[in-house]
Design a protein around this motif. Structure first.
Motif, short mmCIF file in Angstrom:
data_model
loop_
_atom_site.label_atom_id
_atom_site.label_comp_id
_atom_site.label_asym_id
_atom_site.label_seq_id
_atom_site.Cartn_x
_atom_site.Cartn_y
_atom_site.Cartn_z
N GLN A 6 0.83 -1.21 0.00
CA GLN A 6 0.00 0.00 0.00
C GLN A 6 0.86 1.26 0.00
O GLN A 6 0.59 2.21 -0.74
CB GLN A 6 -0.92 0.02 1.22
N GLU A 7 1.90 1.27 0.82
CA GLU A 7 2.77 2.44 0.91
C GLU A 7 3.53 2.64 -0.40
O GLU A 7 3.67 3.76 -0.89
CB GLU A 7 3.75 2.29 2.08
N ALA A 8 4.02 1.56 -0.98
CA ALA A 8 4.74 1.67 -2.25
C ALA A 8 3.82 2.22 -3.35
O ALA A 8 4.24 3.10 -4.12
CB ALA A 8 5.30 0.31 -2.66
N MET A 9 2.59 1.74 -3.41
CA MET A 9 1.65 2.25 -4.42
C MET A 9 1.30 3.71 -4.17
O MET A 9 1.19 4.49 -5.11
CB MET A 9 0.39 1.37 -4.46
N ASP A 22 11.08 6.27 -5.26
CA ASP A 22 11.24 5.55 -4.00
C ASP A 22 10.21 4.42 -3.89
O ASP A 22 10.55 3.31 -3.45
CB ASP A 22 11.09 6.50 -2.81
N GLY A 23 8.97 4.70 -4.27
CA GLY A 23 7.93 3.67 -4.22
C GLY A 23 8.25 2.49 -5.11
O GLY A 23 8.11 1.32 -4.72
N PHE A 24 8.73 2.79 -6.32
CA PHE A 24 9.10 1.73 -7.26
C PHE A 24 10.22 0.86 -6.68
O PHE A 24 10.14 -0.36 -6.66
CB PHE A 24 9.51 2.33 -8.60
N HIS A 25 11.27 1.52 -6.22
CA HIS A 25 12.43 0.78 -5.73
C HIS A 25 12.17 0.08 -4.39
O HIS A 25 12.80 -0.91 -4.07
CB HIS A 25 13.66 1.69 -5.66
N PHE A 26 11.21 0.60 -3.66
CA PHE A 26 10.79 -0.04 -2.41
C PHE A 26 10.11 -1.37 -2.72
O PHE A 26 10.29 -2.37 -2.03
CB PHE A 26 9.86 0.90 -1.66
N LEU A 27 9.34 -1.40 -3.81
CA LEU A 27 8.56 -2.59 -4.17
C LEU A 27 9.36 -3.58 -5.03
O LEU A 27 9.07 -4.79 -5.00
CB LEU A 27 7.30 -2.14 -4.91
N LEU A 28 10.36 -3.12 -5.73
CA LEU A 28 11.09 -3.96 -6.68
C LEU A 28 11.56 -5.29 -6.09
O LEU A 28 11.29 -6.34 -6.68
CB LEU A 28 12.27 -3.18 -7.27
#
Length: 112
Positions: A6-9, A22-28
């Motif tokens: 949820q936070e990444a999105m 940051d969201g993209f790299h957090f989820l990658l």
């Protein structure tokens, strides 16, 4: 859905470019854990082209057989960016069905 997802999105939809990155790299590194939700997000997203590309990149990075239908669908998309990420995703998946879809597209004249 986890708080991480949820936070990444939320970050990937932010206005600030650094938050989006940051969201993209957090989820990658966690894409495989969330592949079904990533597919749902990709399917639901209609307005943010950059986000759709990132979602498709994450879907491919997950290397999940669940991604084959969406990657195959986008392999034939009119959008060159989405087609690029579909090709990369199918190459990363590297299963017999994924290789077959790539071969079939090339055999039918699709420039990949």
């Amino acid at each position: 859905m986890t708080i991480r997802f949820q936070e990444a999105m939320r970050l990937m939809r932010a206005r600030d470019p650094q938050d989006r990155e940051d969201g993209f790299h957090f989820l990658l590194p966690h894409a495989a854990e969330h592949v079904d939700r990533l597919i749902a997000e990709f399917t639901e997203e209609r307005t943010d082209h950059g986000l759709r590309c990132w979602l498709l990149e994450l879907i491919g990075h997950a290397r999940s057989a669940n991604a084959l239908p969406i990657l195959t669908e986008q392999l034939h998309a009119d959008d060159d960016s989405l087609r690029f990420w579909a090709v990369r995703g199918l190459e990363q998946l590297d299963t017999k069905p994924a290789r077959y879809e790539l071969w079939k597209a090339r055999a039918n004249g699709l420039a990949l």
